[in-house]
Design a protein around this motif. Structure first.
Motif, PDB file in Angstrom:
ATOM      1  N   ASN A  60      11.539  -7.071  -0.488  1.00 20.50           N
ATOM      2  CA  ASN A  60      12.847  -7.076   0.174  1.00 20.50           C
ATOM      3  C   ASN A  60      13.433  -5.694   0.424  1.00 20.50           C
ATOM      4  OD1 ASN A  60      12.857  -9.867   0.188  1.00 20.50           O
ATOM      5  ND2 ASN A  60      13.742  -9.979  -1.863  1.00 20.50           N
ATOM      6  N   ASP A  61      12.714  -4.625   0.115  1.00 17.26           N
ATOM      7  CA  ASP A  61      13.287  -3.314   0.375  1.00 17.26           C
ATOM      8  C   ASP A  61      13.237  -3.003   1.876  1.00 17.26           C
ATOM      9  OD1 ASP A  61      10.581  -3.112   0.433  1.00 17.26           O
ATOM     10  OD2 ASP A  61      10.444  -1.306  -0.751  1.00 17.26           O
ATOM     11  N   PHE A  62      14.183  -2.225   2.309  1.00 15.74           N
ATOM     12  CA  PHE A  62      14.298  -1.905   3.736  1.00 15.74           C
ATOM     13  C   PHE A  62      13.288  -0.844   4.153  1.00 15.74           C
ATOM     14  CE2 PHE A  62      16.327   0.423   7.268  1.00 15.74           C
ATOM     15  CZ  PHE A  62      16.369  -0.622   8.182  1.00 15.74           C
ATOM     16  N   ILE A  63      13.062   0.146   3.305  1.00 11.96           N
ATOM     17  CA  ILE A  63      12.124   1.228   3.586  1.00 11.96           C
ATOM     18  C   ILE A  63      11.024   1.187   2.523  1.00 11.96           C
ATOM     19  CG2 ILE A  63      11.822   3.720   3.756  1.00 11.96           C
ATOM     20  CD1 ILE A  63      14.771   3.914   4.509  1.00 11.96           C
ATOM     21  N   ASP A  64       9.776   1.096   2.966  1.00 15.17           N
ATOM     22  CA  ASP A  64       8.663   1.100   2.024  1.00 15.17           C
ATOM     23  C   ASP A  64       8.339   2.522   1.591  1.00 15.17           C
ATOM     24  OD1 ASP A  64       8.313  -1.597   1.941  1.00 15.17           O
ATOM     25  OD2 ASP A  64       6.760  -1.653   3.460  1.00 15.17           O
ATOM     26  N   ALA A  65       8.350   2.734   0.304  1.00 21.08           N
ATOM     27  CA  ALA A  65       7.979   4.002  -0.327  1.00 21.08           C
ATOM     28  C   ALA A  65       8.748   5.192   0.239  1.00 21.08           C
ATOM     29  CB  ALA A  65       6.479   4.240  -0.210  1.00 21.08           C
ATOM     30  N   PRO A  66      10.066   5.255   0.041  1.00 22.20           N
ATOM     31  CA  PRO A  66      10.788   6.448   0.487  1.00 22.20           C
ATOM     32  C   PRO A  66      10.334   7.665  -0.321  1.00 22.20           C
ATOM     33  CG  PRO A  66      12.213   5.072  -0.837  1.00 22.20           C
ATOM     34  CD  PRO A  66      10.932   4.317  -0.641  1.00 22.20           C
ATOM     35  N   ILE A  67      10.023   8.740   0.374  1.00 17.64           N
ATOM     36  CA  ILE A  67       9.445   9.906  -0.275  1.00 17.64           C
ATOM     37  C   ILE A  67      10.289  11.133   0.033  1.00 17.64           C
ATOM     38  CG2 ILE A  67       7.436  11.415  -0.363  1.00 17.64           C
ATOM     39  CD1 ILE A  67       5.820   8.901   0.487  1.00 17.64           C
ATOM     40  N   ASN A  68      10.679  11.832  -1.009  1.00 13.37           N
ATOM     41  CA  ASN A  68      11.378  13.103  -0.866  1.00 13.37           C
ATOM     42  C   ASN A  68      10.565  14.125  -1.650  1.00 13.37           C
ATOM     43  OD1 ASN A  68      13.150  15.143  -0.458  1.00 13.37           O
ATOM     44  ND2 ASN A  68      14.777  14.316  -1.724  1.00 13.37           N
ATOM     45  N   ASP A  69       9.520  14.640  -1.026  1.00 14.63           N
ATOM     46  CA  ASP A  69       8.572  15.520  -1.705  1.00 14.63           C
ATOM     47  C   ASP A  69       8.866  16.961  -1.327  1.00 14.63           C
ATOM     48  OD1 ASP A  69       6.487  16.556  -3.063  1.00 14.63           O
ATOM     49  OD2 ASP A  69       4.941  15.806  -1.727  1.00 14.63           O
ATOM     50  N   GLN A  70       9.589  17.656  -2.204  1.00 10.17           N
ATOM     51  CA  GLN A  70       9.976  19.024  -1.921  1.00 10.17           C
ATOM     52  C   GLN A  70       9.351  20.015  -2.900  1.00 10.17           C
ATOM     53  OE1 GLN A  70      14.228  19.150  -1.836  1.00 10.17           O
ATOM     54  NE2 GLN A  70      14.394  17.750  -0.132  1.00 10.17           N
ATOM     55  N   ASP A  71       8.241  19.607  -3.516  1.00 12.94           N
ATOM     56  CA  ASP A  71       7.631  20.522  -4.465  1.00 12.94           C
ATOM     57  C   ASP A  71       6.895  21.644  -3.740  1.00 12.94           C
ATOM     58  OD1 ASP A  71       5.801  18.772  -3.443  1.00 12.94           O
ATOM     59  OD2 ASP A  71       4.720  18.460  -5.311  1.00 12.94           O
ATOM     60  N   PHE A  72       6.933  22.803  -4.358  1.00 12.02           N
ATOM     61  CA  PHE A  72       6.288  23.994  -3.801  1.00 12.02           C
ATOM     62  C   PHE A  72       5.096  24.323  -4.677  1.00 12.02           C
ATOM     63  CE2 PHE A  72       5.948  28.700  -3.760  1.00 12.02           C
ATOM     64  CZ  PHE A  72       5.502  28.834  -2.452  1.00 12.02           C
TER      65      PHE A  72
END
Length: 80
Positions: A60-72
């Motif tokens: 039921n989630d609206f966005i599958d696998a939201p990713i905020n990948d800001q690693d350097f």
């Protein structure tokens, strides 16, 4: 002591997420793999028989696998 490995042929039948074939001198750094899988009955590998299976998968989630990948990930890649 240096060693020599000789391949006459490389056959690849299937590659999946976050996979590579690196031949020769190479540097592969800073890899990330982000994905989402929904298996109702699991994953069938090899010889499998399934009879009379009913599955309901509620996602039921609206966005599958939201990713905020800001690693350097700094790397030193020197080849000679």
């Amino acid at each position: 002591m240096p060693s020599s490995i000789v391949f006459n042929m490389i056959n690849i039948n299937n590659q999946n997420t976050n996979a590579t074939i690196g031949i020769g001198e190479n540097v592969q750094s800073s890899w990330d793999s982000h994905s989402k899988n929904n298996y109702g009955t699991g994953e069938f590998i090899g010889n499998s028989i399934s009879v009379n299976i009913v599955n309901f998968l509620y996602d039921n989630d609206f966005i599958d696998a939201p990713i905020n990948d800001q690693d350097f990930k700094p790397t030193v890649a020197t080849q000679v």
